[in-house]
Motif scaffolding. Structure first.
Motif, short mmCIF file in Angstrom:
data_model
loop_
_atom_site.label_atom_id
_atom_site.label_comp_id
_atom_site.label_asym_id
_atom_site.label_seq_id
_atom_site.Cartn_x
_atom_site.Cartn_y
_atom_site.Cartn_z
N LEU A 209 0.82 -1.21 0.00
CA LEU A 209 0.00 0.00 0.00
C LEU A 209 0.86 1.27 0.00
N GLN A 210 2.02 1.18 0.66
CA GLN A 210 2.87 2.36 0.87
C GLN A 210 3.08 3.21 -0.39
N PRO A 211 3.64 2.63 -1.47
CA PRO A 211 3.89 3.49 -2.66
C PRO A 211 2.60 4.00 -3.28
N TYR A 217 -1.46 10.59 -2.53
CA TYR A 217 -1.37 11.86 -1.79
C TYR A 217 -0.74 12.94 -2.67
N GLU A 218 0.28 12.54 -3.42
CA GLU A 218 0.95 13.49 -4.32
C GLU A 218 -0.04 14.02 -5.38
N GLN A 219 -0.94 13.15 -5.83
CA GLN A 219 -1.92 13.58 -6.82
C GLN A 219 -2.96 14.53 -6.22
N LEU A 220 -3.31 14.29 -4.97
CA LEU A 220 -4.33 15.13 -4.31
C LEU A 220 -3.75 16.44 -3.82
N ALA A 221 -2.54 16.37 -3.27
CA ALA A 221 -1.91 17.54 -2.67
C ALA A 221 -0.45 17.59 -3.08
N PRO A 222 -0.17 18.00 -4.33
CA PRO A 222 1.18 17.94 -4.86
C PRO A 222 2.19 18.64 -3.95
N GLY A 223 3.33 17.96 -3.72
CA GLY A 223 4.38 18.55 -2.91
C GLY A 223 4.15 18.46 -1.42
N GLY A 224 3.02 17.90 -1.00
CA GLY A 224 2.69 17.89 0.43
C GLY A 224 3.28 16.72 1.19
N GLY A 225 3.79 15.74 0.48
CA GLY A 225 4.26 14.50 1.13
C GLY A 225 5.71 14.62 1.58
N PRO A 226 6.48 13.57 1.59
CA PRO A 226 6.00 12.21 1.29
C PRO A 226 5.18 11.61 2.44
N LEU A 227 4.41 10.63 2.04
CA LEU A 227 3.57 9.93 3.01
C LEU A 227 4.23 8.59 3.33
N LEU A 228 4.30 8.28 4.59
CA LEU A 228 4.99 7.07 5.00
C LEU A 228 4.13 6.25 5.97
N LEU A 229 4.00 4.96 5.68
CA LEU A 229 3.23 4.07 6.55
C LEU A 229 4.20 3.18 7.32
N GLU A 230 4.09 3.17 8.63
CA GLU A 230 5.00 2.35 9.46
C GLU A 230 4.19 1.47 10.39
N TYR A 231 4.34 0.16 10.19
CA TYR A 231 3.60 -0.76 11.05
C TYR A 231 4.29 -0.86 12.41
N ARG A 232 3.54 -0.65 13.47
CA ARG A 232 4.08 -0.72 14.83
C ARG A 232 3.63 -2.00 15.51
N THR A 233 4.56 -2.91 15.68
CA THR A 233 4.19 -4.22 16.21
C THR A 233 4.47 -4.34 17.71
N SER A 234 3.67 -5.15 18.37
CA SER A 234 3.89 -5.42 19.78
C SER A 234 4.79 -6.65 19.96
N ALA A 235 5.19 -7.24 18.83
CA ALA A 235 6.08 -8.41 18.87
C ALA A 235 7.29 -8.14 17.99
N PRO A 236 8.25 -7.37 18.49
CA PRO A 236 9.34 -6.89 17.64
C PRO A 236 10.21 -7.99 17.08
N GLY A 237 10.80 -7.70 15.93
CA GLY A 237 11.67 -8.65 15.26
C GLY A 237 11.74 -8.29 13.79
N GLU A 238 12.62 -9.01 13.10
CA GLU A 238 12.86 -8.70 11.69
C GLU A 238 12.01 -9.55 10.75
N GLY A 239 11.38 -10.57 11.29
CA GLY A 239 10.71 -11.57 10.46
C GLY A 239 9.51 -11.05 9.69
N HIS A 240 9.26 -11.69 8.54
CA HIS A 240 8.07 -11.37 7.76
C HIS A 240 7.27 -12.59 7.38
N THR A 241 7.90 -13.76 7.52
CA THR A 241 7.16 -14.97 7.17
C THR A 241 6.31 -15.37 8.37
N ARG A 242 5.34 -16.24 8.08
CA ARG A 242 4.45 -16.70 9.16
C ARG A 242 5.23 -17.39 10.26
#
Ligand SMILES: Nc1ncnc2c1ncn2[C@@H]1O[C@H](COP(=O)(O)OP(=O)(O)O)[C@@H](O)[C@H]1O
Ligand SMILES: [Mg+2]
Length: 373
Positions: A209-211, A217-242
């Motif tokens: 979804l990020q890009p 956002y750039e299309q709606l409000a040019p120059g207003g970004g960048p927009l960044l999505l950061e998932y905040r987990t309660s179970a920290p770690g580097e993993g992405h697989t199940r």
């Protein structure tokens, strides 16, 4: 896909209403409180089994009636289907597909697909983490309907684990015997299993979804970004697989165990996570202006729309009462972005607020009647 017919019985303000729909743009126009949002809310319900306005079904049933029925005829490519949900507050809802015998409500997920943007979406940016988790989980389920079962497993396990922790906390406070912890170990595994599956899907979604959100956002409000999505987990770690996430969840649960027993509640898992929405260097919540927050929420919905479109079956785009909130420039930009969608449903109190490029079918909504103009 698109909806070719919507039929409501005792839903919200409608005793009965039949609305034939075409592909392309349809606008519902009428004064406030006449029942425009009620119509699109019903379509959204078929897609998510929930309302974007309320968390329980009771307000969806017409005052004085016992149950509501929402039915839609849906066309996807060559295929047509009829889906029907009966809402029975306090009892199990019922569902049918193609008038055949009963199926579980969850089985209708995936037939109607929507992306709905409404004034309530401001809460995505300004509201509690729960709003953003709901956003992620609804989209996760739209991408892969089988996740509905995983989500309900997770909720069930969480509830049972919390009950257990609560009684452990009580026993502790009253100096009773300490509980047999092996039972909690078993619940940890169940929680981590469903949790890892949900977490893996959320992380994949956020990365995809990020890009798209940044671009919207750039299309709606040019120059207003960048927009960044950061998932905040309660179970920290580097993993992405199940498997990795399962391990991380178990480890985090282990670490939190003592505190969980003190507090009597589960402190680790997807139900405690958040999606941090950043605009430039700053979090949007607490920093972004009203206009920026509004564009942010809209960018998230437009990104969702792009994502579902790109992954195959095109959803219905619903824009509920959004044009009045936007200045003319952003109105035109939004209209151009969505004008060629397979089906776009718009509601507005004032016809003139709907940009010219969204010319299409117009319905007047007044006094419980929906009339083609
Ligand atoms: N369960 C219900 N039973 C009867 N009327 C309802 C129910 N829920 C909402 N309404 C009525 O529906 C109207 C709001 O409809 P809505 O679609 O939100 O209006 P709008 O056209 O402004 O979008 C209100 O007048 C409200 O009283
Ligand atoms: Mg409305």
């Amino acid at each position: 896909m698109h909806v070719t017919h919507l039929s409501l019985a005792d839903f919200r303000s409608y005793a009965r209403v039949e609305v034939p729909l075409d592909p392309g743009v349809t606008a519902f126009v009428g004064a406030n409180g006449q029942g425009k949002t009620n119509l699109v809310e019903a379509i959204g319900y078929l897609a998510t089994l929930g309302s974007h306005r309320v968390s329980s079904d009771a307000p969806l049933v017409r005052m004085g009636a016992e149950r509501a029925v929402v039915r839609a005829a849906v066309t996807q490519g060559e295929r047509s289907q009829l889906v029907e949900l009966e809402l029975n507050p306090g009892r199990a809802n019922r569902a049918r597909i193609n008038r055949s015998s009963q199926v579980r409500p969850r089985d209708v997920l995936g037939i109607v697909r929507t992306v709905l943007f409404a004034p309530e979406d401001l809460a995505l940016v300004k509201g509690d983490p729960g709003e953003r988790r709901k956003f992620l989980d609804e989209l996760v389920t739209a991408r892969s309907p089988r996740m509905a079962a995983v989500r309900s497993d997770y909720e069930r396990v969480l509830k049972q684990r919390n009950t257990l922790l609560k009684s452990a906390a009580m026993a502790r406070r009253h100096g009773g015997r300490s509980m047999d912890m092996s039972t909690i170990d078993v619940w940890d595994q169940h929680l981590a299993k469903a949790g890892a599956e949900l977490l893996a899907q959320r992380l994949d979604l956020v990365a995809t979804l990020q890009p798209l959100a940044d671009k919207a956002y750039e299309q709606l409000a040019p120059g207003g970004g960048p927009l960044l999505l950061e998932y905040r987990t309660s179970a920290p770690g580097e993993g992405h697989t199940r498997e990795e996430l399962y391990g991380q969840l178990l480890a985090a649960l282990g670490e939190a165990r003592k505190q969980e027993i003190e507090r009597g509640v589960t402190l680790v898992g997807p139900h405690r996570d958040d999606l941090l929405l950043k605009l430039g260097q700053l979090p949007a919540k607490g920093y972004a202006s009203h206009g920026e927050s509004w564009s942010y929420a809209l960018a998230l919905r437009l990104a969702s729309y792009d994502l579902l479109r790109a992954e195959g079956n095109e959803p219905v785009l619903v824009l509920d009462d959004v044009f009045a909130e936007l200045d003319v420039r952003r109105r035109e930009r939004l209209a151009e972005l969505v004008a060629h969608g397979e089906q776009v449903l718009v509601t507005a109190a004032v016809d003139d607020d709907v940009p010219g490029v969204l010319s299409g079918v117009r319905y007047g909504v007044a006094g419980g009647e929906v009339t083609r103009l």
